[in-house]
Enzyme design. Sequence first.
Site, mmCIF file in Angstrom:
data_model
loop_
_atom_site.group_PDB
_atom_site.id
_atom_site.type_symbol
_atom_site.label_atom_id
_atom_site.label_comp_id
_atom_site.label_asym_id
_atom_site.label_seq_id
_atom_site.Cartn_x
_atom_site.Cartn_y
_atom_site.Cartn_z
ATOM 1 N N ALA A 14 0.754 -1.196 0.033
ATOM 2 C CA ALA A 14 -0.104 -0.044 -0.127
ATOM 3 C C ALA A 14 0.753 1.109 -0.092
ATOM 4 O O ALA A 14 0.285 2.350 -0.254
ATOM 5 C CB ALA A 14 -0.903 0.016 1.172
ATOM 6 N N GLY A 15 2.021 1.276 0.195
ATOM 7 C CA GLY A 15 2.973 2.238 0.204
ATOM 8 C C GLY A 15 3.242 2.847 -0.937
ATOM 9 O O GLY A 15 3.450 2.087 -1.945
ATOM 10 N N ARG A 19 9.750 8.430 -1.782
ATOM 11 C CA ARG A 19 11.075 8.706 -2.172
ATOM 12 C C ARG A 19 11.570 8.438 -3.607
ATOM 13 O O ARG A 19 12.329 8.714 -4.061
ATOM 14 C CB ARG A 19 12.192 8.286 -1.413
ATOM 15 C CG ARG A 19 12.364 9.003 -0.145
ATOM 16 C CD ARG A 19 13.358 8.388 0.714
ATOM 17 N NE ARG A 19 13.103 7.308 1.512
ATOM 18 C CZ ARG A 19 13.911 6.228 2.099
ATOM 19 N NH1 ARG A 19 15.032 6.335 1.643
ATOM 20 N NH2 ARG A 19 13.402 5.267 2.785
ATOM 21 N N GLN A 75 -6.360 -0.900 1.434
ATOM 22 C CA GLN A 75 -6.256 -0.485 2.643
ATOM 23 C C GLN A 75 -6.457 1.045 2.559
ATOM 24 O O GLN A 75 -5.623 1.651 1.675
ATOM 25 C CB GLN A 75 -4.832 -0.845 3.319
ATOM 26 C CG GLN A 75 -4.703 -0.051 4.608
ATOM 27 C CD GLN A 75 -3.261 -0.085 5.115
ATOM 28 O OE1 GLN A 75 -2.411 -0.258 4.517
ATOM 29 N NE2 GLN A 75 -3.163 -0.191 6.294
ATOM 30 N N GLY A 141 12.726 -2.673 13.407
ATOM 31 C CA GLY A 141 12.481 -3.357 14.775
ATOM 32 C C GLY A 141 13.297 -4.403 15.239
ATOM 33 O O GLY A 141 14.000 -5.025 14.337
ATOM 34 N N ARG A 316 13.115 -6.893 -32.320
ATOM 35 C CA ARG A 316 12.019 -6.378 -31.396
ATOM 36 C C ARG A 316 10.996 -7.587 -31.371
ATOM 37 O O ARG A 316 11.056 -8.839 -31.856
ATOM 38 C CB ARG A 316 11.648 -5.238 -32.204
ATOM 39 C CG ARG A 316 12.320 -4.111 -32.141
ATOM 40 C CD ARG A 316 12.060 -2.793 -32.884
ATOM 41 N NE ARG A 316 10.502 -2.658 -32.690
ATOM 42 C CZ ARG A 316 9.497 -2.070 -33.622
ATOM 43 N NH1 ARG A 316 10.078 -1.662 -34.549
ATOM 44 N NH2 ARG A 316 8.293 -1.756 -33.123
ATOM 45 N N TYR A 349 15.856 -2.575 -42.584
ATOM 46 C CA TYR A 349 14.483 -2.628 -41.560
ATOM 47 C C TYR A 349 13.670 -3.788 -42.095
ATOM 48 O O TYR A 349 13.114 -3.614 -43.294
ATOM 49 C CB TYR A 349 13.678 -1.424 -41.536
ATOM 50 C CG TYR A 349 12.378 -1.546 -40.574
ATOM 51 C CD1 TYR A 349 12.438 -2.194 -39.257
ATOM 52 C CD2 TYR A 349 11.294 -1.475 -41.259
ATOM 53 C CE1 TYR A 349 11.193 -2.477 -38.611
ATOM 54 C CE2 TYR A 349 10.064 -1.523 -40.628
ATOM 55 C CZ TYR A 349 10.123 -2.088 -39.263
ATOM 56 O OH TYR A 349 8.856 -2.177 -38.625
ATOM 57 N N TYR A 370 4.066 0.198 -43.260
ATOM 58 C CA TYR A 370 3.179 1.150 -42.616
ATOM 59 C C TYR A 370 2.781 2.313 -43.340
ATOM 60 O O TYR A 370 3.332 3.189 -44.032
ATOM 61 C CB TYR A 370 3.640 1.655 -41.356
ATOM 62 C CG TYR A 370 2.546 2.342 -40.357
ATOM 63 C CD1 TYR A 370 1.452 1.831 -40.041
ATOM 64 C CD2 TYR A 370 3.036 3.643 -39.721
ATOM 65 C CE1 TYR A 370 0.666 2.625 -39.224
ATOM 66 C CE2 TYR A 370 2.306 4.203 -38.995
ATOM 67 C CZ TYR A 370 0.860 3.866 -38.707
ATOM 68 O OH TYR A 370 0.145 4.476 -37.843
HETATM 69 C C1 UD1 Z 1 8.409 -2.457 9.583
HETATM 70 C C2 UD1 Z 1 8.437 -3.189 10.834
HETATM 71 C C3 UD1 Z 1 9.664 -3.241 11.415
HETATM 72 C C4 UD1 Z 1 10.624 -3.718 10.359
HETATM 73 C C5 UD1 Z 1 10.693 -2.898 9.128
HETATM 74 C C6 UD1 Z 1 11.287 -3.566 8.114
HETATM 75 C C7 UD1 Z 1 6.161 -2.870 12.190
HETATM 76 C C8 UD1 Z 1 5.545 -2.293 12.897
HETATM 77 N N1 UD1 Z 1 7.524 -2.705 11.898
HETATM 78 O O1 UD1 Z 1 8.718 -1.011 10.000
HETATM 79 O O2 UD1 Z 1 9.975 -3.902 12.714
HETATM 80 O O3 UD1 Z 1 12.007 -3.766 11.115
HETATM 81 O O4 UD1 Z 1 9.425 -2.997 8.762
HETATM 82 O O5 UD1 Z 1 11.320 -3.035 7.077
HETATM 83 O O6 UD1 Z 1 5.779 -3.642 11.345
HETATM 84 N N2 UD1 Z 1 2.597 -0.700 4.680
HETATM 85 C C9 UD1 Z 1 1.144 -1.165 4.320
HETATM 86 N N3 UD1 Z 1 0.115 -0.215 5.070
HETATM 87 C C10 UD1 Z 1 0.431 0.361 6.132
HETATM 88 C C11 UD1 Z 1 1.849 0.391 6.664
HETATM 89 C C12 UD1 Z 1 2.825 -0.206 5.789
HETATM 90 O O7 UD1 Z 1 0.853 -1.558 3.297
HETATM 91 O O8 UD1 Z 1 -0.352 0.957 6.908
HETATM 92 C C13 UD1 Z 1 3.397 -1.567 3.947
HETATM 93 C C14 UD1 Z 1 4.532 -0.773 3.295
HETATM 94 O O9 UD1 Z 1 3.924 -0.573 1.767
HETATM 95 C C15 UD1 Z 1 5.895 -1.604 3.423
HETATM 96 C C16 UD1 Z 1 5.386 -2.552 4.500
HETATM 97 O O10 UD1 Z 1 4.282 -2.401 4.829
HETATM 98 O O11 UD1 Z 1 5.673 -2.393 2.148
HETATM 99 C C17 UD1 Z 1 6.455 -2.033 5.813
HETATM 100 O O12 UD1 Z 1 6.074 -0.487 6.114
HETATM 101 P P1 UD1 Z 1 6.789 0.239 6.779
HETATM 102 O O13 UD1 Z 1 6.291 1.694 7.073
HETATM 103 O O14 UD1 Z 1 8.007 0.602 5.784
HETATM 104 O O15 UD1 Z 1 7.429 -0.294 7.931
HETATM 105 P P2 UD1 Z 1 8.299 0.029 9.032
HETATM 106 O O16 UD1 Z 1 7.783 1.057 9.884
HETATM 107 O O17 UD1 Z 1 9.621 0.457 8.288
#
Ligand code: UD1
Length: 451
Positions: A14-15, A19, A75, A141, A316, A349, A370
């Site tokens: 969902a992210g 960046r 989500q 984490g 191609r 070609y 063409y």
């Molecule tokens: C998460 C972990 C952390 C771990 C890290 C590894 C949790 C609370 N923390 O942290 O322990 O070390 O990943 O990279 O899980 N995403 C969604 N919806 C959301 C939030 C996130 O789809 O609401 C997806 C993001 O697109 C991504 C993944 O989940 O693919 C991880 O999200 P991100 O925000 O990078 O997690 P971190 O906070 O970095």
Amino acid sequence: MSTKNKIAAIVLGAGQGTRMKSSKPKVMHEIASRPMVSHLIATLEKVGVEKMTVVIGPSMDCIKDEVAPYTTAVQEKQLGTANAVMSAKGELDGFVGDVIIAYGDSPLVTEETFSKMIEKRNQGASVVVLGFTPIDAGKYGRLVVKAGELDKIVEFKDANEAERAIKLCNSGFMCVDGSILFDMLAKVKNNNAAGEYYLTDIVEIAKSMGLKCGVVEGSEEEFMGANSRSDLAKVEAIVQNRLREKIMDNGVTLINPETVTFAYDTEIANDVVIEPFVVFGKGVKVASNVTIRAFSHLEGATIGAHAEVGPYARLRPQAVLSEGAKIGNFVEIKKSNIGVGTKVNHLTYIGDADVGDKTNVGAGTITCNYDGYNKSRTIIGKDVFVGSNTCFVAPVTVGDGAMTGAGSVITSNVNSDALAISRAKQRDIDGFAPKFRAEKKAEKEAKKLSK
Ligand code: UD1
Ligand code: CA
């Protein structure tokens, strides 16, 4: 615990990936000519995952098309990783088995690592977390392990000094007993430093239910996510190296491997030699004993045994070369069949054409396929000799054994064994050249004097 549990996967994607500075969702960015999310899905398929759903953000419909026949779940708001997994609940309705949770932007996790996770789950851990020990633990984490068992996961923001000193980090990937996953998620609260619903909380929840949690470790490289274009290039480099190694193992010579780019699905048979600086796009198949010379670009092409391609050739989609065909420098072939032993050696070609066996196509030949509205085909028989700089205005057919005169524009069909010539007859004017030069010289002198 049975070792034959069915496995489903929930892939988080969902992210947006701010960046990346892109209008495309992060997981749709390509590695080796395929979106990151599809690399992950392909690996999950290999370890026996049969049901998958990808969690996407609102207005990420392009992911839906990419991952079909697997499903997506939206989500609505990014409230945390636990909330993201919860969004997939409806999609797994009625599923009985284990659930792998994976991140769509981590395409490098290997089959072996997923298998280790599944094995650990089969040994009785209700929640298996994939850990890794990076050189710099940064803000990942931390995994708190007690007496060989996973005790809890602490987010960096919430960790104390001692917890922050732990080197073993959470990759985010898990394998969870599906019969309790959503019940545990329902218990997750957001009373933490980020105000988010942390997926990581399910470890403590499982423990409070008297269940075991385990850890398996992967390599740091596997969890290299692509958060920026620079990361994307690093992930690409790793995938390219893996592909090069696999292809060389199959008996292919790469003279300078680092300069050759493959697609995820490139198929190359043994005893093929690939010179430096060759790019393979999606869908290329190369039979044995082919030579591909430097600076060639191939996409969607099929190449028969003993063929030679390049240098500087462009194949191609739907270019099909039969055995022993030769495609030389500055030649482009598209949607065409080139016959056995046929040579198209220079500056040409060929598009939307069928060229028979043992035909020789002269330098500078063009199929005019063409007219601005429609594409038409050019059919050239076997043993044809195409004179240099011939234009075939399609649709047009040339019979077996025919010839075309150099510089001809061929607009109507040519019979077998005929010679087709269409150009102005040559006219010589004797003594013209010296007269012309004398005239020009005199003009130049006159101009000089008048200044
Ligand atoms: C998460 C972990 C952390 C771990 C890290 C590894 C949790 C609370 N923390 O942290 O322990 O070390 O990943 O990279 O899980 N995403 C969604 N919806 C959301 C939030 C996130 O789809 O609401 C997806 C993001 O697109 C991504 C993944 O989940 O693919 C991880 O999200 P991100 O925000 O990078 O997690 P971190 O906070 O970095
Ligand atoms: Ca992250």
